[in-house]
Design a protein around this motif. Structure first.
Motif, short mmCIF file in Angstrom:
data_model
loop_
_atom_site.label_atom_id
_atom_site.label_comp_id
_atom_site.label_asym_id
_atom_site.label_seq_id
_atom_site.Cartn_x
_atom_site.Cartn_y
_atom_site.Cartn_z
N SER A 304 0.82 -1.20 0.00
CA SER A 304 0.00 0.00 0.00
C SER A 304 0.86 1.25 0.00
O SER A 304 1.98 1.27 0.52
CB SER A 304 -0.91 0.01 1.23
OG SER A 304 -1.71 1.18 1.27
N ASP A 306 -0.38 3.84 1.46
CA ASP A 306 -0.91 4.48 2.67
C ASP A 306 -0.14 3.93 3.87
O ASP A 306 -0.30 2.77 4.23
CB ASP A 306 -2.40 4.18 2.79
CG ASP A 306 -3.06 4.92 3.94
OD1 ASP A 306 -2.34 5.49 4.79
OD2 ASP A 306 -4.31 4.92 4.01
N GLN A 307 0.68 4.77 4.50
CA GLN A 307 1.50 4.29 5.61
C GLN A 307 0.64 3.79 6.76
O GLN A 307 1.01 2.85 7.47
CB GLN A 307 2.43 5.41 6.11
CG GLN A 307 3.42 4.96 7.16
CD GLN A 307 4.35 3.86 6.68
OE1 GLN A 307 4.93 3.96 5.61
NE2 GLN A 307 4.49 2.79 7.46
N VAL A 309 -2.03 2.09 6.48
CA VAL A 309 -2.37 0.71 6.15
C VAL A 309 -1.19 -0.21 6.44
O VAL A 309 -1.35 -1.29 7.03
CB VAL A 309 -2.79 0.58 4.67
CG1 VAL A 309 -2.86 -0.88 4.25
CG2 VAL A 309 -4.14 1.25 4.46
N THR A 340 0.60 -5.21 -4.78
CA THR A 340 -0.11 -4.26 -3.94
C THR A 340 -1.57 -4.68 -3.79
O THR A 340 -2.09 -5.46 -4.58
CB THR A 340 -0.07 -2.85 -4.54
OG1 THR A 340 -0.62 -2.87 -5.86
CG2 THR A 340 1.36 -2.33 -4.62
N ILE A 342 -5.52 -3.00 -2.75
CA ILE A 342 -6.27 -1.75 -2.61
C ILE A 342 -7.65 -2.04 -2.03
O ILE A 342 -8.12 -3.17 -2.04
CB ILE A 342 -6.41 -1.03 -3.95
CG1 ILE A 342 -7.05 -1.94 -5.01
CG2 ILE A 342 -5.06 -0.51 -4.43
CD1 ILE A 342 -7.30 -1.27 -6.34
N ASP A 347 -10.36 2.35 4.86
CA ASP A 347 -10.71 3.54 4.07
C ASP A 347 -10.39 3.25 2.62
O ASP A 347 -9.36 3.65 2.11
CB ASP A 347 -9.94 4.76 4.57
CG ASP A 347 -10.47 6.07 3.99
OD1 ASP A 347 -11.19 6.01 2.98
OD2 ASP A 347 -10.15 7.14 4.55
N LYS A 350 -9.31 6.15 0.05
CA LYS A 350 -8.03 6.77 0.37
C LYS A 350 -6.87 5.84 0.03
O LYS A 350 -5.90 6.26 -0.62
CB LYS A 350 -7.99 7.14 1.85
CG LYS A 350 -6.65 7.73 2.30
CD LYS A 350 -6.61 7.88 3.82
CE LYS A 350 -5.22 8.33 4.27
NZ LYS A 350 -5.11 8.35 5.76
N ASP A 351 -6.94 4.58 0.48
CA ASP A 351 -5.79 3.71 0.25
C ASP A 351 -5.60 3.41 -1.24
O ASP A 351 -4.48 3.24 -1.71
CB ASP A 351 -5.87 2.43 1.10
CG ASP A 351 -6.80 1.36 0.55
OD1 ASP A 351 -6.60 0.89 -0.56
OD2 ASP A 351 -7.72 0.96 1.29
N THR A 355 -2.13 4.29 -3.06
CA THR A 355 -1.38 3.15 -3.61
C THR A 355 -1.09 3.34 -5.09
O THR A 355 0.04 3.11 -5.56
CB THR A 355 -2.15 1.84 -3.38
OG1 THR A 355 -2.33 1.65 -1.97
CG2 THR A 355 -1.39 0.65 -3.96
N TYR A 376 -8.09 -6.02 -2.04
CA TYR A 376 -7.93 -6.79 -0.80
C TYR A 376 -9.03 -7.83 -0.69
O TYR A 376 -10.22 -7.53 -0.85
CB TYR A 376 -7.95 -5.88 0.43
CG TYR A 376 -8.15 -6.67 1.69
CD1 TYR A 376 -7.13 -7.48 2.20
CD2 TYR A 376 -9.39 -6.68 2.35
CE1 TYR A 376 -7.34 -8.25 3.33
CE2 TYR A 376 -9.59 -7.45 3.48
CZ TYR A 376 -8.56 -8.23 3.97
OH TYR A 376 -8.76 -9.01 5.08
#
Length: 503
Positions: A304, A306-307, A309, A340, A342, A347, A350-351, A355, A376
């Protein structure tokens, strides 16, 4: 008639005629039965679709039939084979593999399944076969699940054993040529494991649940001898080391690479890594050694952009690690490959944006970068599974329903909108075309067309990535709709992306 035949069945992991995955599960079990008074018959559905002609002459002598299946398409073939076996005689059907390990009661609830083996199957399966031959009590075997008086019994799982304690796999039992495929950098590639397990405990992954965060590697001599056999038997020129995490032990990795450099057994290869651990363990010069030893691609679970995540899933890595990983590999002409995911339950909008933006930035660092992008998908035995259930995910209620529970088919109830078309535009148009040499990876039959598409749309894709101008993707929409129409008319499956991201 004496029942002394053990049938081991490997369901095809894919629909159609696609091959490329050695049935290691069967080979691992066979090595444990060599000293028993049984005849072992291996059936790989990938290459033996018409298995009835194999079974019918021996049906009266079958002691049991074993099936190894992962979640997904393998369940379809496993169910069909199990029902066929049960239709012949009252032959015990035993399931093993990831599905049986993670959901033992649900698998055993099916009428066509008599027993299951959970976890590392070699020892419990050997004990089961020996017990059935001797007519002795099998109910205390660790890792065994069975039915008794209308109830389901699931015994504790056997402790994981170092695979080096088991006999060597006999690859002569299969035709290696059936499992050779073309890779991005070589003509005749084959999948192989140098190790099993992973020391990490990512919240979305089942590996820690099965292997207990342990990691075991084969000896250097075994690896070299196996690859030498692949080269001799099938003219293999490259190997995909399909380990869960190849770069765990620095001493092992350096020794293996130095052996490749010094040995006559030279192949190109690709494998997997954990970005944070890779950067901590290896110097720039050592990464240069990997390329010298034949490494051409390294895959990481970048997961991701998004840190938040990455922290939530206990990745023990940062988004910045992913960028640094690409920079290091770029200096040594090794292709980076991101995996990756998603649209997680936290969220999804956002992610996904963060990503895709991470992949965009990494692609500008190295335009040869490739990326798998999955939605995901919750799997049993993982920490995030329970969170997905709380967010509305309804787990399949029967074994057969897990056959379509895959990374490419799952549609989460927490999606705020359908993100699939946005992913299609990004992953199957812009992402591959940013690479000016993308066309070289296309099959020769369509390479001239791929060249024209690459040269026509590549500069546009690059400028969109460079200036982050991905709104109003008119050229991408027109091209992808035209490609869909072409595929529908001519019954083809052409796709610009590294993989087809959507079914």
């Amino acid at each position: 008639m004496k029942k002394n035949v053990v049938v081991l069945f490997y369901p095809s992991p894919w629909d159609g005629e696609q091959r490329g995955r050695i049935p290691y599960a069967l080979l691992y079990l066979e090595r444990m039965l060599r000293d028993l008074a049984v005849e072992v018959v291996l059936i790989d559905e990938q290459v033996q679709r018409e298995y009835r002609s194999i079974i019918e002459p021996i049906q009266d002598r079958i002691l049991l039939a074993g099936i190894s299946a992962m979640t997904g398409h393998q369940i379809i073939g496993g169910i069909a084979f199990s029902k066929y076996i049960k239709s012949l005689h009252d032959i015990p059907v035993v399931w093993g593999g990831w599905q049986a390990t993670l959901l033992p009661e649900q698998v055993l609830a099916e009428a066509y399944i008599d027993m299951i083996i959970m976890g590392q199957g070699e020892i419990p399966f050997q004990k089961l076969v020996d017990g059935m031959l001797q007519g002795s009590d099998i109910t205390q075997i660790k890792g065994l699940g069975f039915k008794k008086d209308g109830s389901i019994v699931v015994n504790p799982i056997e402790k994981f054993v170092d695979m080096n304690n088991f006999p060597r796999v006999d690859y002569r039992l299969i035709d290696i040529n059936n499992y050779v495929y073309k890779s991005a950098y070589a003509e005749r590639c084959i999948g192989y494991f140098t190790s099993h397990g992973c020391p990490y405990n990512c919240a979305f992954c089942c590996v820690a649940e099965v292997y207990g965060r342990r990691w075991y590697h084969k000896s250097i001599d075994t690896i070299i001898e196996d690859i030498a056999y692949f080269k001799k038997a099938a003219g293999v020129d490259s190997v995909s080391f399909d380990d869960d995490n190849f770069f765990v032990n620095k001493g092992f990795t350096i020794e293996l690479c130095r052996t490749f450099v010094q040995s006559d057994v030279r192949v190109l290869w690709d494998t997997s890594a954990h970005a944070g651990l890779f950067l901590r363990l290896f110097s720039d010069n050592e990464v240069g050694l990997f390329h010298q030893a034949g490494c051409r691609q390294i895959y990481i679970g970048a997961e991701s952009g998004d840190q938040a995540v990455l922290d939530r899933v206990a990745k023990d890595a940062t988004v910045d690690d992913n960028y640094k990983f690409v920079e290091v590999l770029n200096r040594h002409h090794i292709t980076p490959l991101f995996s990756t995911m998603i649209c997680l339950p936290m969220d999804p909008g956002k992610d996904m944006q963060l990503t895709l933006d991470m992949i965009r930035k990494a692609k500008l660092i190295d335009r040869s970068l490739r990326s798998r992008i999955f939605f995901y998908t919750p799997y049993p035995g993982t920490e995030l599974y329970d969170e997905a259930v709380k967010k509305g995910f309804l787990p399949p209620g029967r074994l057969e329903d897990w056959a379509t529970h895959t990374l490419r088919k799952f549609h989460a109830p927490w999606w705020t909108r359908d993100y699939r078309w946005q992913l299609e535009i990004f992953a199957n148009f812009y992402l591959p075309l940013v690479n000016p040499n993308y066309y070289r990876m296309a099959p020769k039959s369509v390479r001239p067309i791929a060249y024209l598409v690459n040269k026509l749309f590549g500069p546009i894709a690059y400028l969109r990535f460079k200036f982050n101008l991905l709104m109003f993707p008119i050229e991408a929409i027109l091209f992808l709709l035209s490609l869909r129409f072409f595929n529908r008319i001519f019954h083809t499956h052409f796709c610009l992306g590294f993989e087809s991201y959507l079914d």
